[in-house]
Design a protein around this motif. Structure first.
Motif, PDB file in Angstrom:
ATOM      1  N   ALA A 132      17.773  20.613  -3.934  1.00  0.00           N
ATOM      2  CA  ALA A 132      18.980  19.791  -3.784  1.00  0.00           C
ATOM      3  C   ALA A 132      18.665  18.317  -4.024  1.00  0.00           C
ATOM      4  O   ALA A 132      19.514  17.540  -4.442  1.00  0.00           O
ATOM      5  CB  ALA A 132      19.556  19.970  -2.383  1.00  0.00           C
ATOM      6  N   HIS A 133      17.420  17.932  -3.746  1.00  0.00           N
ATOM      7  CA  HIS A 133      17.011  16.526  -3.856  1.00  0.00           C
ATOM      8  C   HIS A 133      16.262  16.246  -5.148  1.00  0.00           C
ATOM      9  O   HIS A 133      16.378  15.164  -5.715  1.00  0.00           O
ATOM     10  CB  HIS A 133      16.165  16.137  -2.633  1.00  0.00           C
ATOM     11  CG  HIS A 133      16.865  16.448  -1.359  1.00  0.00           C
ATOM     12  ND1 HIS A 133      17.768  15.589  -0.773  1.00  0.00           N
ATOM     13  CD2 HIS A 133      16.860  17.563  -0.583  1.00  0.00           C
ATOM     14  CE1 HIS A 133      18.268  16.165   0.311  1.00  0.00           C
ATOM     15  NE2 HIS A 133      17.727  17.350   0.445  1.00  0.00           N
ATOM     16  N   THR A 134      15.458  17.217  -5.576  1.00  0.00           N
ATOM     17  CA  THR A 134      14.760  17.062  -6.862  1.00  0.00           C
ATOM     18  C   THR A 134      15.044  18.313  -7.711  1.00  0.00           C
ATOM     19  O   THR A 134      14.197  19.209  -7.800  1.00  0.00           O
ATOM     20  CB  THR A 134      13.231  16.902  -6.681  1.00  0.00           C
ATOM     21  OG1 THR A 134      12.773  17.954  -5.847  1.00  0.00           O
ATOM     22  CG2 THR A 134      12.849  15.588  -6.088  1.00  0.00           C
ATOM     23  N   PRO A 135      16.215  18.353  -8.300  1.00  0.00           N
ATOM     24  CA  PRO A 135      16.579  19.537  -9.097  1.00  0.00           C
ATOM     25  C   PRO A 135      15.683  19.641 -10.334  1.00  0.00           C
ATOM     26  O   PRO A 135      15.334  18.620 -10.920  1.00  0.00           O
ATOM     27  CB  PRO A 135      18.015  19.253  -9.522  1.00  0.00           C
ATOM     28  CG  PRO A 135      18.500  18.139  -8.662  1.00  0.00           C
ATOM     29  CD  PRO A 135      17.288  17.351  -8.279  1.00  0.00           C
ATOM     30  N   ALA A 143      20.371  24.444  -7.773  1.00  0.00           N
ATOM     31  CA  ALA A 143      20.266  23.099  -7.193  1.00  0.00           C
ATOM     32  C   ALA A 143      21.649  22.573  -6.805  1.00  0.00           C
ATOM     33  O   ALA A 143      21.822  21.966  -5.740  1.00  0.00           O
ATOM     34  CB  ALA A 143      19.595  22.158  -8.185  1.00  0.00           C
ATOM     35  N   ALA A 144      22.637  22.851  -7.666  1.00  0.00           N
ATOM     36  CA  ALA A 144      23.996  22.354  -7.393  1.00  0.00           C
ATOM     37  C   ALA A 144      24.561  22.988  -6.126  1.00  0.00           C
ATOM     38  O   ALA A 144      25.201  22.314  -5.304  1.00  0.00           O
ATOM     39  CB  ALA A 144      24.908  22.644  -8.584  1.00  0.00           C
ATOM     40  N   MET A 241       7.538  14.890  -1.173  1.00  0.00           N
ATOM     41  CA  MET A 241       8.442  14.865  -2.332  1.00  0.00           C
ATOM     42  C   MET A 241       9.788  14.221  -1.965  1.00  0.00           C
ATOM     43  O   MET A 241      10.374  13.478  -2.739  1.00  0.00           O
ATOM     44  CB  MET A 241       8.714  16.296  -2.835  1.00  0.00           C
ATOM     45  CG  MET A 241       7.496  17.027  -3.303  1.00  0.00           C
ATOM     46  SD  MET A 241       6.990  16.507  -4.929  1.00  0.00           S
ATOM     47  CE  MET A 241       8.214  17.331  -5.905  1.00  0.00           C
ATOM     48  N   TYR A 242      10.252  14.515  -0.775  1.00  0.00           N
ATOM     49  CA  TYR A 242      11.542  13.987  -0.310  1.00  0.00           C
ATOM     50  C   TYR A 242      11.453  12.465  -0.175  1.00  0.00           C
ATOM     51  O   TYR A 242      12.338  11.720  -0.608  1.00  0.00           O
ATOM     52  CB  TYR A 242      11.871  14.635   1.038  1.00  0.00           C
ATOM     53  CG  TYR A 242      13.197  14.245   1.643  1.00  0.00           C
ATOM     54  CD1 TYR A 242      14.378  14.329   0.920  1.00  0.00           C
ATOM     55  CD2 TYR A 242      13.277  13.823   2.975  1.00  0.00           C
ATOM     56  CE1 TYR A 242      15.592  13.988   1.498  1.00  0.00           C
ATOM     57  CE2 TYR A 242      14.494  13.490   3.555  1.00  0.00           C
ATOM     58  CZ  TYR A 242      15.640  13.571   2.804  1.00  0.00           C
ATOM     59  OH  TYR A 242      16.845  13.238   3.372  1.00  0.00           O
ATOM     60  N   PHE A 243      10.325  12.024   0.373  1.00  0.00           N
ATOM     61  CA  PHE A 243      10.102  10.590   0.548  1.00  0.00           C
ATOM     62  C   PHE A 243      10.055   9.912  -0.837  1.00  0.00           C
ATOM     63  O   PHE A 243      10.736   8.911  -1.084  1.00  0.00           O
ATOM     64  CB  PHE A 243       8.781  10.377   1.304  1.00  0.00           C
ATOM     65  CG  PHE A 243       8.408   8.940   1.486  1.00  0.00           C
ATOM     66  CD1 PHE A 243       8.939   8.199   2.541  1.00  0.00           C
ATOM     67  CD2 PHE A 243       7.534   8.309   0.603  1.00  0.00           C
ATOM     68  CE1 PHE A 243       8.611   6.867   2.704  1.00  0.00           C
ATOM     69  CE2 PHE A 243       7.198   6.975   0.758  1.00  0.00           C
ATOM     70  CZ  PHE A 243       7.741   6.249   1.812  1.00  0.00           C
ATOM     71  N   LEU A 244       9.259  10.483  -1.744  1.00  0.00           N
ATOM     72  CA  LEU A 244       9.119   9.867  -3.077  1.00  0.00           C
ATOM     73  C   LEU A 244      10.459   9.828  -3.812  1.00  0.00           C
ATOM     74  O   LEU A 244      10.806   8.848  -4.452  1.00  0.00           O
ATOM     75  CB  LEU A 244       8.096  10.649  -3.918  1.00  0.00           C
ATOM     76  CG  LEU A 244       6.646  10.531  -3.455  1.00  0.00           C
ATOM     77  CD1 LEU A 244       5.732  11.442  -4.264  1.00  0.00           C
ATOM     78  CD2 LEU A 244       6.165   9.079  -3.567  1.00  0.00           C
ATOM     79  N   LEU A 252      11.800   7.414 -13.191  1.00  0.00           N
ATOM     80  CA  LEU A 252      10.401   7.827 -13.049  1.00  0.00           C
ATOM     81  C   LEU A 252      10.334   9.286 -12.562  1.00  0.00           C
ATOM     82  O   LEU A 252       9.546  10.088 -13.076  1.00  0.00           O
ATOM     83  CB  LEU A 252       9.673   6.889 -12.073  1.00  0.00           C
ATOM     84  CG  LEU A 252       8.215   7.224 -11.776  1.00  0.00           C
ATOM     85  CD1 LEU A 252       7.385   7.277 -13.063  1.00  0.00           C
ATOM     86  CD2 LEU A 252       7.614   6.208 -10.803  1.00  0.00           C
ATOM     87  N   VAL A 253      11.196   9.619 -11.606  1.00  0.00           N
ATOM     88  CA  VAL A 253      11.222  11.003 -11.098  1.00  0.00           C
ATOM     89  C   VAL A 253      11.577  11.957 -12.244  1.00  0.00           C
ATOM     90  O   VAL A 253      10.932  12.993 -12.442  1.00  0.00           O
ATOM     91  CB  VAL A 253      12.223  11.147  -9.926  1.00  0.00           C
ATOM     92  CG1 VAL A 253      12.336  12.598  -9.476  1.00  0.00           C
ATOM     93  CG2 VAL A 253      11.804  10.257  -8.754  1.00  0.00           C
ATOM     94  N   GLU A 254      12.596  11.573 -13.016  1.00  0.00           N
ATOM     95  CA  GLU A 254      13.002  12.405 -14.162  1.00  0.00           C
ATOM     96  C   GLU A 254      11.831  12.620 -15.111  1.00  0.00           C
ATOM     97  O   GLU A 254      11.597  13.725 -15.605  1.00  0.00           O
ATOM     98  CB  GLU A 254      14.066  11.662 -14.976  1.00  0.00           C
ATOM     99  CG  GLU A 254      15.461  11.755 -14.484  1.00  0.00           C
ATOM    100  CD  GLU A 254      16.353  11.055 -15.496  1.00  0.00           C
ATOM    101  OE1 GLU A 254      16.972  11.739 -16.308  1.00  0.00           O
ATOM    102  OE2 GLU A 254      16.380   9.797 -15.500  1.00  0.00           O
ATOM    103  N   TYR A 255      11.124  11.522 -15.383  1.00  0.00           N
ATOM    104  CA  TYR A 255      10.001  11.588 -16.320  1.00  0.00           C
ATOM    105  C   TYR A 255       8.936  12.562 -15.799  1.00  0.00           C
ATOM    106  O   TYR A 255       8.427  13.412 -16.536  1.00  0.00           O
ATOM    107  CB  TYR A 255       9.420  10.178 -16.513  1.00  0.00           C
ATOM    108  CG  TYR A 255       8.144  10.178 -17.326  1.00  0.00           C
ATOM    109  CD1 TYR A 255       8.185  10.349 -18.715  1.00  0.00           C
ATOM    110  CD2 TYR A 255       6.910  10.033 -16.706  1.00  0.00           C
ATOM    111  CE1 TYR A 255       7.009  10.384 -19.460  1.00  0.00           C
ATOM    112  CE2 TYR A 255       5.733  10.069 -17.436  1.00  0.00           C
ATOM    113  CZ  TYR A 255       5.789  10.243 -18.813  1.00  0.00           C
ATOM    114  OH  TYR A 255       4.623  10.289 -19.533  1.00  0.00           O
TER     115      TYR A 255
END
Ligand SMILES: NC(=O)c1ccc[n+]([C@@H]2O[C@H](COP(=O)([O-])OP(=O)(O)OC[C@H]3O[C@@H](n4cnc5c(N)ncnc54)[C@H](OP(=O)(O)O)[C@@H]3O)[C@@H](O)[C@H]2O)c1
Length: 264
Positions: A132-135, A143-144, A241-244, A252-255
């Protein structure tokens, strides 16, 4: 008097482990399966009251609520995952995922929330996902559904807080269970290799994942709290992961996700 806990999807995986912990701790437990007669004998826990519940079927949900009219704690654990490219999705697949992971859960919440409001106490917990947070790619609908569950719980929690009823979500990344992924029937050729690589990664992560017993223990601690938090990450990796995700720039996360899934 023993508190009564309903655990949806108690036939295997996290729900099974949680049912065992709750029984050992002296709770009265109702556990569900789509068909309780198909639960394998080694997964039948003495003391658990098993009742059929199919979240895809509105009648099954109503009949469950008639059979089990009260609960002190409702744990919405049953769920289904998904793999596939968006352009290959059938609308039935999307609908089924939302029905199981969200709509059916809301119907149960709605029924038990009324009961809990009247008694002035209760806890409603949803098993969400780090997704839910990093789909991640090729699991967009899963994820949705979980992201919707998180937003829904946020709002629902404030409605119930005034009545002494706590709404909380737990989430985590990979747990070593047999959680099935609905597949698309047809796969567009260009995605074949990427999907297969993504499935290999997911299967490896699942087999290296946390044990259902560990996760169930953490959930048990959360429901034992007087005032559980809204969002409860479980496991070190999930917390990191949630923190990041909250503090790193989205680009950056997407990358990093694309890098991991070799989609660059
Ligand atoms: N495993 C992971 O890596 C992971 C990660 C993040 C979040 N989660 C979440 O954790 C929860 C539990 O999953 P799990 O890993 O323990 O999977 P699991 O071992 O496959 O258990 C899923 C449970 O859901 C029930 N279920 C499936 N379809 C249903 C339906 N249509 N109606 C009602 N119940 C249904 C199953 O019962 P029957 O088959 O007996 O009907 C089963 O007891 C899910 O919400 C999942 O999204 C899992």
């Amino acid at each position: 008097m023993k508190e009564h806990i309903i655990i949806t999807g108690a036939s295997k995986g996290i729900g099974l482990a949680l049912a065992q912990i709750c029984i050992d701790a002296g709770y009265k437990v109702t556990g569900t399966s789509r068909n309780i007669h198909t639960i394998s004998s080694e997964n039948i826990i003495p003391g658990v009251h098993y009742v059929n519940l199919d979240l895809l079927d509105l009648h099954s949900i109503s009949s469950f609520c008639e059979t089990v009219p009260e609960a002190d704690i409702l744990i919405n654990n049953a769920g289904l995952s998904q793999i596939g490219a968006v352009e290959d999705l059938r609308s039935e697949t999307v609908e089924d995922l939302f029905r199981i992971n969200l709509f059916g859960t809301i119907q149960l919440d709605s029924f038990y929330a009324r009961k809990m409001r009247i008694t002035g106490r209760g806890k409603i917990l949803h098993v969400s996902s780090l997704a839910a947070h990093t789909p991640v790619p090729f699991s967009s609908i899963y994820a949705a559904t979980k992201a919707a569950l998180d937003a829904y719980a946020f709002a629902f929690r404030s409605e119930m807080f005034q009545f002494g009823v706590f709404v909380s979500n737990v989430f985590f990344d990979f747990v070593n269970t047999s959680l099935p992924q609905i597949n698309n029937d047809d796969v567009t050729e260009i995605y074949e290799e990427q999907l297969s690589a993504s499935k290999t990664k997911r299967d490896k992560s699942i087999s290296d994942g946390m044990s259902p017993e560990y996760v169930a223990n953490q959930i048990f601690k959360i429901i034992g709290k007087k005032s559980p938090a809204l969002y409860n990450p479980i496991g070190k990796r999930t917390r990191r992961m949630y923190f990041l995700r909250r503090f790193l720039p989205t680009r950056l996360v997407e990358y990093l996700i694309r890098l991991r899934y070799e989609l660059i």
